[in-house]
Design a protein around this motif. Structure first.
Motif, short mmCIF file in Angstrom:
data_model
loop_
_atom_site.label_atom_id
_atom_site.label_comp_id
_atom_site.label_asym_id
_atom_site.label_seq_id
_atom_site.Cartn_x
_atom_site.Cartn_y
_atom_site.Cartn_z
N LEU A 185 46.97 -21.38 46.69
CA LEU A 185 47.98 -21.19 45.50
C LEU A 185 47.03 -21.17 44.07
CD1 LEU A 185 50.01 -19.18 44.86
CD2 LEU A 185 51.64 -20.92 44.67
N PRO A 186 46.71 -22.11 44.12
CA PRO A 186 46.00 -21.87 42.24
C PRO A 186 44.76 -21.63 42.07
CG PRO A 186 45.64 -24.69 42.84
CD PRO A 186 47.19 -23.27 44.30
N ASN A 187 44.04 -21.63 43.17
CA ASN A 187 42.79 -21.39 43.09
C ASN A 187 42.84 -19.61 43.67
OD1 ASN A 187 41.00 -23.58 41.65
ND2 ASN A 187 41.97 -24.34 44.07
N GLN A 188 43.91 -19.30 44.01
CA GLN A 188 43.45 -17.43 44.51
C GLN A 188 42.48 -17.77 45.49
OE1 GLN A 188 42.65 -15.72 40.33
NE2 GLN A 188 44.75 -15.22 40.08
N ILE A 189 43.36 -18.41 46.41
CA ILE A 189 42.09 -17.76 47.76
C ILE A 189 43.00 -17.87 48.69
CG2 ILE A 189 40.92 -19.57 49.79
CD1 ILE A 189 39.75 -19.67 46.74
N ALA A 190 43.01 -16.65 49.03
CA ALA A 190 44.05 -15.99 49.87
C ALA A 190 43.31 -15.31 51.39
CB ALA A 190 44.55 -14.10 49.48
N SER A 191 43.10 -16.27 51.64
CA SER A 191 42.66 -16.17 53.05
C SER A 191 43.40 -16.58 54.53
CB SER A 191 41.89 -18.27 53.39
OG SER A 191 43.24 -18.99 53.78
N THR A 227 50.09 -15.38 47.66
CA THR A 227 49.17 -15.48 46.94
C THR A 227 49.11 -14.43 45.72
OG1 THR A 227 47.93 -17.16 48.33
CG2 THR A 227 47.25 -16.44 46.25
N ILE A 228 48.90 -13.51 46.85
CA ILE A 228 48.61 -11.83 46.40
C ILE A 228 49.83 -10.87 45.63
CG2 ILE A 228 47.26 -9.44 46.40
CD1 ILE A 228 46.37 -10.36 49.30
N LEU A 229 50.58 -10.96 46.28
CA LEU A 229 51.74 -11.48 45.59
C LEU A 229 52.82 -11.62 44.32
CD1 LEU A 229 53.98 -9.66 48.11
CD2 LEU A 229 53.06 -7.84 46.89
N LYS A 230 51.90 -13.41 43.76
CA LYS A 230 52.45 -13.89 43.33
C LYS A 230 51.71 -13.10 41.97
CE LYS A 230 53.42 -17.61 40.68
NZ LYS A 230 54.70 -18.22 40.37
N LYS A 278 56.42 -26.69 44.85
CA LYS A 278 56.25 -25.33 44.15
C LYS A 278 55.53 -25.96 42.74
CE LYS A 278 60.46 -24.07 42.13
NZ LYS A 278 60.99 -22.58 41.87
N GLY A 279 55.89 -27.70 42.27
CA GLY A 279 55.68 -27.91 40.68
C GLY A 279 54.69 -29.04 41.00
N TRP A 280 54.17 -29.22 41.78
CA TRP A 280 53.12 -30.13 42.37
C TRP A 280 51.34 -30.13 41.29
CZ3 TRP A 280 52.16 -33.53 47.54
CH2 TRP A 280 53.60 -34.10 48.10
N GLU A 281 50.65 -30.55 40.53
CA GLU A 281 49.81 -30.00 39.49
C GLU A 281 48.73 -29.89 40.76
OE1 GLU A 281 48.38 -29.73 37.02
OE2 GLU A 281 51.34 -30.30 36.64
N PRO A 282 48.17 -29.07 40.60
CA PRO A 282 46.88 -28.52 41.46
C PRO A 282 45.22 -30.13 41.98
CG PRO A 282 46.65 -26.67 40.08
CD PRO A 282 47.66 -28.05 39.66
N TRP A 283 45.31 -30.40 42.89
CA TRP A 283 44.17 -30.55 43.01
C TRP A 283 42.30 -30.73 42.82
CZ3 TRP A 283 46.18 -33.84 47.66
CH2 TRP A 283 47.48 -34.10 48.66
N THR A 284 42.40 -29.71 42.46
CA THR A 284 41.28 -28.95 41.74
C THR A 284 41.06 -27.44 41.26
OG1 THR A 284 39.01 -28.93 42.61
CG2 THR A 284 40.69 -27.98 44.83
N ALA A 302 38.46 -23.62 48.59
CA ALA A 302 39.02 -23.11 49.50
C ALA A 302 38.56 -23.81 50.56
CB ALA A 302 37.25 -21.77 50.16
N LEU A 303 37.71 -24.96 50.42
CA LEU A 303 36.68 -25.85 51.27
C LEU A 303 38.16 -26.69 52.02
CD1 LEU A 303 32.81 -26.98 50.28
CD2 LEU A 303 33.81 -25.51 52.61
N PHE A 304 39.25 -27.44 51.02
CA PHE A 304 39.82 -28.65 50.94
C PHE A 304 40.76 -27.63 51.91
CE2 PHE A 304 36.93 -31.08 49.04
CZ PHE A 304 36.96 -32.44 50.13
N GLY A 305 41.69 -26.74 51.34
CA GLY A 305 42.08 -25.12 51.36
C GLY A 305 42.50 -25.29 53.23
N GLY A 306 40.91 -24.42 53.89
CA GLY A 306 40.72 -24.03 55.17
C GLY A 306 40.84 -26.06 55.70
N ILE A 307 40.72 -27.13 55.37
CA ILE A 307 40.76 -28.56 56.78
C ILE A 307 41.59 -28.19 56.05
CG2 ILE A 307 40.23 -30.73 56.30
CD1 ILE A 307 37.70 -30.08 54.54
N GLY A 308 42.99 -28.47 55.80
CA GLY A 308 44.73 -28.96 55.44
C GLY A 308 44.99 -27.56 56.59
N VAL A 309 45.13 -26.30 56.24
CA VAL A 309 45.07 -25.47 56.94
C VAL A 309 44.64 -25.42 58.44
CG1 VAL A 309 45.61 -23.20 57.52
CG2 VAL A 309 45.76 -23.79 54.91
N GLY A 310 43.89 -25.99 58.82
CA GLY A 310 43.85 -26.09 60.14
C GLY A 310 44.23 -27.56 60.64
#
Length: 288
Positions: free
Chosen positions: A39-45, A53-56, A105-111, A118-126
């Motif tokens: 979400l913080p990096n606007q990665i709508a995968s 993410t888009i509607l936000k 939702k209040g957590w600070e972005p990690w990057t 995209a990379l770590f988001g993909g790993i986490g979702v997978g």
């Protein structure tokens, strides 16, 4: 995770509890990953998370509410149109994932680096999806939409998933920019590979098909020197049309070199075909 799986094979009630634990833990991982990477990096995968993410960005809507608004009706439609095979576990994942998104939702972005997101988001979702799948459930969302389209249009399920996720990524390219859409594609690819890794594990085995004139010597060597089973398959030479049985065996990667040396020593002219075996179930390997 393996301990839970082994217990669940022995005790049915433990299996049910383990399945629900897998669903809740996997959904929580996906939700946290969404808030700190995607979400913080606007990665709508793809998926409902991509839509949220888009509607936000466009309307300022709370992602958790958007995910509930899509997931719950899709689950109901799935039950009505496809049957009740989804069960309570999928409903639990469908409801719990947006709930954790709301809580974190209040957590600070990690990057703030889109590529890392995209990379770590993909790993986490997978990772999360792989765990949910091990609980014999899903998190609903666009997967259910793909199954509905598949049933009523005749398109393959894979094509339906690609069409939906592709449309979401294309929308992201319009709303954000092409670069963000490309990052989203990276995230989708990493997600698919991570799911495979969670499902089949890190271990890789090798399957060897051996054509040799010294079948008995090679068979005995595999059985007694490598201590692996071997199966003789009926086959015929395409040129000679003579019977040429094929020996098939599966070994761990650590035993593969020993197998090659054994075959080379016993029959240097043997013809050997080697393939990766992603998952092997049975005696000497994983339990079914």
């Amino acid at each position: 995770m393996n301990i839970l799986s082994n217990l669940s094979n022995t005790y049915p009630k433990t299996r049910i509890a383990a399945d629900y634990l897998f669903v809740l833990v996997g959904a929580a991982i996906i939700a946290i990953t969404f808030n700190v990477f995607l979400l913080p990096n606007q990665i709508a995968s793809g998926g409902v998370s991509g839509i949220s993410t888009i509607l936000k960005s466009v309307l300022g809507l709370e992602p958790a509410y958007v995910q509930w608004a899509f997931n719950i009706p899709l689950f109901i439609a799935g039950v009505m149109l496809l049957g009740k095979q989804f069960g309570v576990k999928t409903l639990a994942g469908t409801v719990f994932l947006p709930f954790v998104v709301f809580l974190t939702k209040g957590w600070e972005p990690w990057t703030h680096d889109a590529l890392l997101g995209a990379l770590f988001g993909g790993i986490g979702v997978g990772l999360g999806l792989g765990i949910v799948f091990r609980g014999n459930a899903s998190t609903g969302g666009t997967d259910l939409a793909a199954q509905i389209i598949n049933k009523y249009t005749g398109f393959t399920l894979g094509r339906c998933v690609v069409m939906i996720d592709g449309l979401i990524v294309l929308t992201a390219a319009i709303v954000f920019d092409i670069e963000k859409a490309l990052y989203a594609l990276i995230g989708l690819y990493v997600t698919s590979k991570t799911i495979d890794l969670v499902q089949v594990g890190f271990g890789r085995s090798k399957m060897a098909m051996i054509i040799t004139n010294k079948q008995e010597e090679v068979r005995a060597g595999i059985l007694h020197k490598i201590d692996r089973g071997v199966t003789k398959l009926s086959a015929y030479g395409g040129f000679t049309e003579h019977e040429r049985p094929v020996l098939m065996c599966v070994v761990d990667q650590t035993e593969f070199t020993k197998l090659k040396q054994l075959v080379k020593t016993l029959d240097p002219s043997a013809f050997v075909v080697v393939m990766d075996a992603a998952e092997v179930l049975g005696e000497g390997f994983k339990r079914p």
